[in-house]
Design an enzyme around this catalytic site. Structure first.
Site, PDB file in Angstrom:
ATOM      1  N   CYS A  80      37.700  48.080  35.539  1.00 50.36           N
ATOM      2  CA  CYS A  80      37.396  47.454  34.254  1.00 50.36           C
ATOM      3  C   CYS A  80      36.950  48.258  33.187  1.00 50.36           C
ATOM      4  O   CYS A  80      37.610  49.296  32.685  1.00 50.36           O
ATOM      5  CB  CYS A  80      36.535  46.219  34.542  1.00 50.36           C
ATOM      6  N   HIS A 178      39.814  43.285  38.079  1.00 51.14           N
ATOM      7  CA  HIS A 178      38.391  43.392  38.998  1.00 51.14           C
ATOM      8  C   HIS A 178      39.282  43.099  40.396  1.00 51.14           C
ATOM      9  O   HIS A 178      39.426  42.164  40.843  1.00 51.14           O
ATOM     10  CB  HIS A 178      37.676  42.225  39.011  1.00 51.14           C
ATOM     11  N   GLU A 180      37.883  43.476  43.264  1.00 47.35           N
ATOM     12  CA  GLU A 180      36.628  42.750  43.833  1.00 47.35           C
ATOM     13  C   GLU A 180      36.708  41.357  43.779  1.00 47.35           C
ATOM     14  O   GLU A 180      35.966  40.418  44.373  1.00 47.35           O
ATOM     15  CB  GLU A 180      35.358  43.422  43.783  1.00 47.35           C
TER      16      GLU A 180
END
Length: 196
Positions: A80, A178, A180
């Site tokens: 990001c 992202h 994650e």
């Protein structure tokens, strides 16, 4: 895979905990550090980031991380804001970046809602980061600024226009989305990075 030393760069920028948890779910306990020796000794380095570009660059400078990161020789993954800071400059607060990617970060026009937030599709996938990931899989994005498509682009996304969802140059990898927070697709991408 599991005995690798993964270091997450700590510069008070946003999403460190969620990145740490993502690796823990893969059976790896990453080290969170801003110490040069610890970062240099890592097998892999994660450069996360959520926040404002100028503030984040100032935070990196405080610990000399702005000098260290471009010198790293092991695989580095920017996420990001981390990806945007790896570029030459950003229109956000007219910020000079790390210059790893010779690209300028631009602000989305207001033709549609900004920030671009939520799930969107990954296209034109190239390279080892996307091994086993299918075209048009969804990933999770939150950003108001984007990196235009270039020769370093290894995944694209479309929101208002086509932009770089992922970049790669030498040992430097980066995702605008992202991983994650991107479910199974994100897990696969993080595993691919660990396996580089």
């Amino acid at each position: 895979m599991k005995d690798q030393k993964i270091v997450i760069i700590d510069y008070d920028a946003g999403n460190i905990q969620s990145v740490k948890y993502a690796f823990e779910r893969l059976g790896i306990t990453p080290v969170v550090s801003n110490d040069e020796e610890v970062i240099r000794s890592a097998d892999k380095v994660i450069f996360p980031g959520v926040g404002e570009a100028a503030w984040a660059m100032n935070s990196l400078r405080k610990n000399g991380l702005d000098q260290l990161i471009p010198q790293l020789t092991q695989p580095v993954l920017g996420i990001c804001l981390g990806m945007q800071l790896m570029c030459e400059s950003s229109e956000e607060s007219n910020t000079k970046g790390l210059g790893i990617f010779p690209l300028k970060v631009k602000r989305f026009t207001n033709e549609r809602k900004v920030p671009h937030m939520g799930w969107n599709q990954l296209e034109e996938l190239k390279g080892s980061l996307f091994k086993g990931v299918s075209e048009m899989e969804f990933a999770y994005f939150v950003h108001s600024y984007y990196v235009p498509s270039s020769s370093e682009t290894v995944a694209s996304c479309n929101y208002i226009l086509n932009f770089s969802a992922s970049l790669q140059k030498d040992n430097f990898y980066a995702c605008q989305f992202h991983p994650e927070k991107s479910g199974e697709v994100g897990v696969r991408i993080l595993e691919n990075f660990i396996n580089l």
